[in-house]
Every structure is written in C-alpha cells, then in structure tokens.
Design an enzyme around this catalytic site. Structure first.
Site, PDB file in Angstrom:
ATOM      1  N   GLU A 142     -10.550 -21.419  -6.613  1.00 17.02           N
ATOM      2  CA  GLU A 142     -11.327 -20.901  -5.480  1.00 17.02           C
ATOM      3  C   GLU A 142     -10.506 -19.930  -4.633  1.00 17.02           C
ATOM      4  O   GLU A 142      -9.385 -20.264  -4.268  1.00 17.02           O
ATOM      5  CB  GLU A 142     -11.805 -22.068  -4.605  1.00 17.02           C
ATOM      6  N   MET A 186     -10.442 -29.939  -4.329  1.00 17.76           N
ATOM      7  CA  MET A 186     -11.365 -28.942  -4.862  1.00 17.76           C
ATOM      8  C   MET A 186     -12.436 -29.632  -5.683  1.00 17.76           C
ATOM      9  O   MET A 186     -12.136 -30.499  -6.509  1.00 17.76           O
ATOM     10  CB  MET A 186     -10.607 -27.924  -5.720  1.00 17.76           C
ATOM     11  N   ASN A 224     -14.331 -29.320  -8.299  1.00 11.62           N
ATOM     12  CA  ASN A 224     -14.698 -29.028  -9.685  1.00 11.62           C
ATOM     13  C   ASN A 224     -15.605 -30.143 -10.213  1.00 11.62           C
ATOM     14  O   ASN A 224     -15.209 -31.308 -10.205  1.00 11.62           O
ATOM     15  CB  ASN A 224     -13.444 -28.950 -10.557  1.00 11.62           C
ATOM     16  N   HIS A 263     -16.144 -35.763   0.949  1.00 17.58           N
ATOM     17  CA  HIS A 263     -16.412 -34.331   1.120  1.00 17.58           C
ATOM     18  C   HIS A 263     -16.582 -33.671  -0.249  1.00 17.58           C
ATOM     19  O   HIS A 263     -17.556 -32.939  -0.488  1.00 17.58           O
ATOM     20  CB  HIS A 263     -15.249 -33.712   1.898  1.00 17.58           C
ATOM     21  N   GLU A 264     -15.639 -33.933  -1.146  1.00 18.79           N
ATOM     22  CA  GLU A 264     -15.719 -33.316  -2.465  1.00 18.79           C
ATOM     23  C   GLU A 264     -16.920 -33.842  -3.252  1.00 18.79           C
ATOM     24  O   GLU A 264     -17.552 -33.096  -4.015  1.00 18.79           O
ATOM     25  CB  GLU A 264     -14.426 -33.557  -3.247  1.00 18.79           C
ATOM     26  N   HIS A 293     -20.040 -32.076  -2.406  1.00 15.09           N
ATOM     27  CA  HIS A 293     -20.083 -30.762  -3.065  1.00 15.09           C
ATOM     28  C   HIS A 293     -20.777 -30.811  -4.428  1.00 15.09           C
ATOM     29  O   HIS A 293     -21.249 -29.772  -4.916  1.00 15.09           O
ATOM     30  CB  HIS A 293     -18.672 -30.226  -3.278  1.00 15.09           C
ATOM     31  N   GLU A 312     -19.501 -25.638   2.408  1.00 13.67           N
ATOM     32  CA  GLU A 312     -18.391 -26.267   3.125  1.00 13.67           C
ATOM     33  C   GLU A 312     -18.826 -26.983   4.402  1.00 13.67           C
ATOM     34  O   GLU A 312     -18.353 -28.077   4.705  1.00 13.67           O
ATOM     35  CB  GLU A 312     -17.307 -25.238   3.436  1.00 13.67           C
TER      36      GLU A 312
END
Length: 860
Positions: A135, A275, A277, A307-308, A311, A330
């Site tokens: 990213e 991150m 992914n 949080h991830e 996503h 975000e």
C-alpha cells in the site's frame, strides 16, 4: 523516476480504457538464501501473465513495474524489446487488441525499506524471512500489473522457495513438485495481494459459525511469527480476539467473510501497524510482547486486529475507486475497530482510548497547514502515501461516531449492509455510501457530507452559563468557533454534562442533556433551572468531533479537583481538552505539567495514564520556556519516582511509571538509580527489570554519557536478537558526542545501507532533547540535504528522514526563518516534500508560541 508517481488523471484514463480479467504471477525466491549475485541489489525472478481487454483497439497504455531489469516482454504473442518498452517503472503497451495477453519476465529487487518484497535476516539464528507490503502502490515492485485500486482482478500466485520454507498468499496453498500454488483469489486490487515466505513459526485454529440462513462457515485460522519470537507468541489471545471479531462482524454486517482462510503474520521491520491483505493480514511484530506490558498494549493489538478485519468488508470486498476516497476504508475500519472492540471483547473501555489517543492524533493533524477534508484531493501516489494520516483515520472515525449519533446505530449498520451487497467486489465513491445511508436514515446526507467530509478544520465548543440570583442555571449556551483558516461551523449532536462535588468529595455528573448545536451560539434549554455547576463538560460522552473549551469556573474546578472526577471517559475528555489548550498556547505548559504531577497518580485507566506521560514529556520538550526546562524536567522525574515507589508492586501502573521515570531521568541521582536497577544493587518491590525495561533504562543512560559503547555491546550480548540490535543502534546514536552524531547522520543521510527499521532507530537515537547544542550544526545540513534525500531514496525512507531529522530541537526564531527561506526557495519541490516540511514548520511555530505563553506565566 518520471513514471513512478502515477497521477489520478492517468489512472482515470487507463481505467476507462482497460479492464483486467486476471493475473498469473510466478515468483522464484530461492535467491533469498546464499550470496547475492554481483554488486547490484539482490534480485528474484518474477514472471507475470495478465489478461485484459481494451475498449479502443489500437490504443496505447502501460503496465507498472519497478525492477532493476526485464528479461523478456511479449504482448499477444509478439516479443517486444525490453530496452525499448521498459523505462524502469513502466512497460509501454502499444497497438492493443480488444483482448490481450501480456507476459513480463523480470528481475525484481528484494527490499530493505519495507516496500515491495522485504527480505530480513534474523541476527539471532541467520534465518531469512520474506513478506510483501504494497500500500498504496508497491505491488509493482514484485510483479508487473496495472497498479490502481479500481482495476480489480482475480490473482493466481505460484512461488518457488527454499525447500525448508513455507509460503503463504491470499488464497489457500499447497506444495507440489517443489512449487507452492495458491487458489485463485476473488477480484481484488493489486495493493492487497500478498506473499509471506520463510521458516515462520505457524499456529493454527479454526472458526465455525452457522449463519441465520443455515449456511455453515468454517474458516481456517493461522498466526505466525519468526522462530526467535515463538517463546513470546501468545497466539491463543490473537485467535480469541479474531473469533470474537468474526462473530461481531457476521452479526452486524449480514455478509459472510468472503475470502476463505484467515491468516495473520507478525513480521519484522514493518513500516505500518498492519495491512488488510485478504486472507493474509500482516502486522508489525512489535505486537508480540517480549516483556511485561500494560493492558493498553493488549488493547491496542486487539483494536488493530479488528481494524484489519473490518477492512475485509470495508476496503477489500468494496474498494474505493481512487485514493481521494481512502476514508471509505480507513475511517470505517478505524471506527469499526473500536466499535467491535467494545462490543465483542474484554476491552469494554475502548471508547476512552479512542477519545484520549486516536482523537488527539486527529486534532493535531486537523490544525496543520496540510489539513484536508476527510474526502481529500489526491492528485497522485505521493499525495496518497501522505494521506494515511490522522484525518483519514482518526478524524474520519470520529466523524462516523458523530454520524451514528446523528442517524442512529440501526440506520447506520443497515446502510453498511446494503453497501456491501450492492457493491461487492466493486469500487465506490463517496456518493455510493451517502445514497445508502440516505435510504436507511431518511436524513439529508448531502448536507451532512458538505459539513463533515468536504471541509477541513476542527471547531471549538465553549459553554456559557448565566445564573439566577438563586444560584440556578438561567441560561446555558454553547458557543461554536472555527479557525480563521477554516471558518466552517458544523452541526454537532452533543451531550452537555453538569458536574458538582458530592459530600464525599467526588466530582460527579448530576444533569445531562443532548442538543443539536448549529451556528455560533446554541441555547441548551433543557438545562435551564438546574443547580449551578462547578464543571460544564461540552461533548460529554464524546459524541462529536470538536475541541472542548471550558468557562472560567470549570477550569478553576479542574485545577483543584480533576482527580476527583469519577467517570473515566469524562476524565479522559478533560485531560484531552487541557492538552489542546496547552498546544494552543492558552494554558502554560507549567500548568499542564503541574496537573499531571498532581492528578496522574490517581488515574485508573492505564491507557490514559500512558498518554498523560507522553503529553507531559511533549510539554517539557516543546512547550516549556527554555529557562524552565531543567526545573520542569527535575520535577517530572521526582514525581515519576514518587509514583513508581508508591504504585502497587507488580502492577501495570508501576511499570508505566518506571518507564516514565526512565524517560524523564537526567540528574545524577535519577541516572544512578537506573544504573543500580540495571545491575541489581537496587530493587523496587514488584518491579521486574526484564529485557525490554533494561533497554528503556539504558537509553537515557546512553544519552547522558553514562553508558558507553562497551556497555551497550555487553547488553547486546545479553539480547543478540533483532529487537536487541534495534535497541542497541538507538542507544549508540543517542550518546552525547559530536563524532557519534556525525556517524549517525552519515548512516542515515549519506548511505542507504541501513534497513528501514535501523534508519528509524538511528533517527530516534540521534535527536535527544538534552543535546540541543550538540545538534545545532545539523539544522543547516538538514536544509542542504533534504531535497536530495527525497529524490534519491524510497518514499518511506524519505518520509522518515524529512520528519525525523527536522531540527525541531533547535527551537528558535532563526530555525523558523531558515525553514521559511527553504520553502520560499523550493516552491517547485515535490508537493509531498513541501507538505512534510510545512508540517514540521507548523509544529515548530506552535512550540515557540507555547514557550512564550509559558514564559509569560512565569514572568520569564
């Protein structure tokens, strides 16, 4: 390189022309072991086959690839000359057909900066570990692609790796004939593809759930770290939070987790917190704790895990079209991280941390000259990189928290559910989200968006209280003010709390009213007739995003009775407001430090306490008048030691005060005690001086010349690990010697030999507040070197150097003038570089204003 910084206009043009059917990527990373080839960068083979269609046959476009060399390129069976079509960052594609197949065979470089395919050698055992981090646009450092978020496609990876390694990617994988092959992904953006490879310690579990429609979910779970960290890896807690999060999101999103397995890798030298992914989330390995930490650290890790996970829906399933709408993933993930933390885990006080820590990040960012609307104007990839900031994350999340109060939680979540179902595996813009929220809430989302998403700046809310002759409230109003640079006044849904002392001496709320604050002055009629308050807390319960101010009575109450405020969220909000007053030069730094010394020892929330320690340190270093720094530092050190000795033995509060004592230690007695605690000749009941605490104690000793190179080498011998190496590098650079500073500067500015983690550690050690005069010569060197560094180094290292080596400790009008002179002479410098320097300049100017305020208060 000219083509590396992809612009929004180029991306729009390419998206209108092309659509991608799929990628097949073959990597050979066996070269990660053994000696590198030649004198150039260590490389690996990358072969990409991409199938795509073109809306205008005969047109030209380009693929993205950053690589030392390309061996072969073929387009639709035609061999192209790599020397003609590849310029180091792009592969030129001319005379495209309606349907195309591009094959690129390249030598790509392993990274030492955390961008692309990062290669790490563990000093403890010599093992090599790889992981990718892309990213916003570093997948092109690993394979040829169309590197923009709205050209989604299925990906199929295969990886040849050393025999003893395991390899992971987004999809499930298996090894056959010496090759790891992975299941094809759903259509995803290039920046969230991922490969992790090496002799990682890997732990497995599973998540099972029957959905309301009878569908049975079985999600394989995995968690991994370096072998050297395995003894410290509490995978059971990682899995616990993971399962709680999956339950929560399945309950609230009504869309099953869409990416098969769920692996989580804790990797070394990571630039980010984590991150998202899909199927292969990566985290910085500092979330594995080598020593005792407070519950705030476990809470922070849990928040990041959630949080991830958010996503997977906000960002991976539905992705923004371009980085203008970065907030669509975000801000939502940041909000959902805390929302699910409080709703699903043991960390039920997460909103206190959010109010105290995350919003502090947002308030700072929103007052910089580089502030921007939550929906930003992102011209290119350099803009995108810098916009992973406090606005996009914490302000956006705060705005969403305010939105939930505005439209109601049920309407908000129903909007999210419709958003996922309507746009699954697609790309969206702001309007797509607003339309579903308007459907579910019946509210005018366009007006809300204009006020909250499309304007910048933070408003201040101040109470005005008029009393009757009998001592009751005649009128209570909230006055709203905006900064001159961003004069927009916004609608706020707030709770206003009234507090008085009880006969027990506690400060407690006795009245509360919610109101819609709009315009410069709003009367809260529901509070008329209430008893006269000693404290009025605007934005009680933290419903909106604003800076809280106090009337004179409330401020006087806090000065005397802040520690008596029983509600922990109200207390956190008051601390945050007092810190904002200090940063705005409305409260002298000496007063803030005095409040910390008087009341921080009574703070029950460990996260708030650790934030107070950080703020107190900033107040000392940045905002205290120079003539008072020594005395203020001594008072903080003495206060920290008192609290350390009186804290419950073995408690997390004791640990926090021990670390703060080390951070403030400067005098002979304090440094002597640190040395005695290290060598065991002095003990404090219950305080375990583990290896991480030892390094925390050694840093100030090194900075004050009490720990030399030999002592630091001896400590490294105790802890010859990757973490120990970073700590040692930091301590070595912290020593008070002109020769040491010159070597540290050379290692970071003039050489690219250090990895990203060691660059960070060196910069951290270099800039010591006790060494202002020693660092003075580097102000001029900084301005002479900064543009060259930005041009020559990767953007991540460039950001670290520009931010970390700015001469902030040379806090004088002369440095401010030198910064202004550089900005005036470099109007044509890269906009991202200018932004970083402008931000540092603003922090310096704010520090000087704070010092003037403090000097005036002390008669200095």
């Amino acid at each position: 390189m000219p083509g590396e910084n992809l612009s929004r206009d180029e991306a729009r043009e390419r998206a209108a022309l092309l659509s991608v059917d799929g990628y097949e990527v073959s990597l050979d990373v066996r070269s990660a072991l053994g000696d590198p080839e030649g004198d150039g960068p260590r490389t690996f083979r990358s072969v990409t086959t991409v199938r795509f269609s073109c809306a205008e046959p005969g047109a030209s476009s380009f693929a993205d690839l950053i690589a030392p060399s390309v061996t072969a390129v073929s387009l639709n069976g035609r061999d192209l000359d790599p020397g003609e079509v590849f310029d180091g960052t792009r592969v030129l594609l001319e005379d495209l057909a309606a349907d195309n197949e591009l094959v690129v065979d390249a030598r790509c470089a392993y990274s030492r900066t955390g961008e692309g395919l990062h290669r790490f050698v563990d000093p403890e055992d010599g093992e090599v570990y790889l992981y990718t981090q892309y990213e916003p646009a570093d997948a092109r450092r690993v394979y040829a692609n169309f590197e923009q978020p709205d050209l989604k496609a299925p990906h199929r990876f295969e990886v040849r790796a050393p025999e003893e390694w395991t390899v992971w990617s987004n999809g499930a994988g298996e090894r056959a004939d010496g090759v790891w092959r992975f299941a094809e992904t759903e259509p995803i953006s290039t920046y969230i593809t991922c490969v992790v490879a090496g002799p990682y310690h890997y732990v497995t579990d599973s998540y099972e759930r029957t959905l309301p429609d009878g569908t049975r979910l079985e999600i394989p779970l995995g968690a991994m770290c370096r072998k050297g960290l395995a003894p410290h890896f509490d995978a059971d807690d990682v899995f616990l939070v993971t399962k709680q999060g999956l339950d929560f999101f399945h309950d609230h999103f009504d869309y099953p987790y869409p990416f098969g397995k769920y692996d989580q890798a804790f990797v070394p030298e990571y630039n980010l917190g984590a991150m998202e992914n899909p199927g292969m989330v990566t985290f910085r390995e500092e979330y594995i704790f080598r020593g005792k930490v407070t519950q705030a650290s476990y809470e922070a890790r849990a928040t990041t895990i959630l949080h991830e996970m958010a996503h997977m829906w906000f960002g991976d399933l539905v992705t923004m079209e371009w980085w203008d709408d970065l907030w669509l993933k975000e801000s939502f993930a940041d909000f959902m991280g805390t929302f699910s933390l409080v709703g699903a885990t043991r960390f039920t006080d997460g909103w206190i941390t959010f109010a105290n820590r995350r919003k502090a990040w947002a308030y700072r960012a929103d007052q910089l000259p580089s502030t921007h609307p939550v929906t930003a104007d992102i011209r290119d990839l350099q803009d995108a990189k810098l916009n992973f900031d406090g606005i996009t994350y914490a302000k956006g999340a705060s705005v969403l928290k305010q939105l939930v109060a505005y439209v109601g939680q049920d309407a908000f979540l129903e909007g999210a559910r419709r958003y996922f179902k309507r746009h699954a595996y697609g790309n969206t813009r702001l309007g797509d989200l607003l339309s579903v929220l308007e459907e579910t809430s019946g509210r005018d989302m366009a007006a809300w968006s204009r006020s909250w998403l499309q304007t910048a700046g933070v408003d201040s809310l101040t109470p005005q209280v008029l009393l009757t002759a009998e001592g009751t409230v005649d009128e209570l109003a909230v006055v709203q003010e905006a900064a001159e640079s961003h004069p927009e006044l916004r609608p706020h849904r707030v709770a206003v709390g009234l507090y008085r002392r009880t006969p027990r001496g506690t400060l407690e709320r006795y009245a509360r009213a919610e109101a819609d604050v709009d315009g410069p002055r709003t009367v809260v009629s529901a509070l008329a007739g209430a008893e006269a308050p000693e404290l009025v807390l605007v934005n009680d319960d933290d419903l909106t995003y604003c800076k809280i101010r106090f009337d004179a009575t409330s401020l006087a109450t806090l000065r005397e009775h802040l520690g008596s405020l029983t509600d922990p969220l109200a207390r956190a909000l008051c601390w945050s407001a007092l810190w904002n007053l200090t940063r705005d030069a409305l409260l002298p730094a000496r007063e803030f430090v005095a409040l910390v010394l008087r009341f921080a020892g009574r703070e029950t929330d460990i996260g708030v306490l650790q934030m107070l320690h950080s703020w107190a340190d900033s107040a000392l270093v940045q905002y205290t008048a120079p003539e008072r720094r020594e005395e203020c530092g001594r008072l903080l050190s003495e206060g920290a030691l008192r609290e350390l000795r009186s804290a419950e033995p073995g408690s997390e509060h004791q640990l926090a005060w021990a670390r703060f004592f080390a951070a403030t230690a400067s005098g002979g007695d304090a440094l002597r005690l640190l040395r005695e605690l290290l060598d065991g000749t002095e003990k404090i009941d219950g305080l375990e001086v583990d290896q991480e605490v030892r390094w925390a104690f050694l840093t100030p000793l090194a900075a004050h010349g009490e720990a030399d190179e030999e002592a630091l080498a001896a400590e490294l011998a105790r802890d010859d690990t990757a973490s120990g190496r970073r700590h040692q590098v930091r301590c070595l650079a912290a020593r008070p010697s002109a020769e040491v500073k010159a070597r540290a500067w050379e290692a970071v500015v003039e050489s690219d030999e250090l990895s990203n983690a060691l660059v960070e550690a060196t910069i951290d050690g270099f800039a010591q507040p006790s060494q202002r005069e020693l660092l003075a010569p580097y102000a001029e060197k900084y301005f002479a070197a900064v543009e060259r560094v930005w041009e020559e180094r990767s953007i991540q290292i460039g950001m670290d150097v520009v931010r970390g080596l700015f001469p902030a400790l040379r806090d004088s009008p002369e440095t401010l003038a030198a910064t202004d002179a550089w900005l005036a002479a470099h109007e044509d410098a890269a906009p991202a570089l200018r932004r970083l320097v402008l931000e540092a300049r603003d922090d310096l100017a704010r520090a000087l204003r704070g010092q003037a305020c403090d000097a005036a208060a002390t008669g200095g």
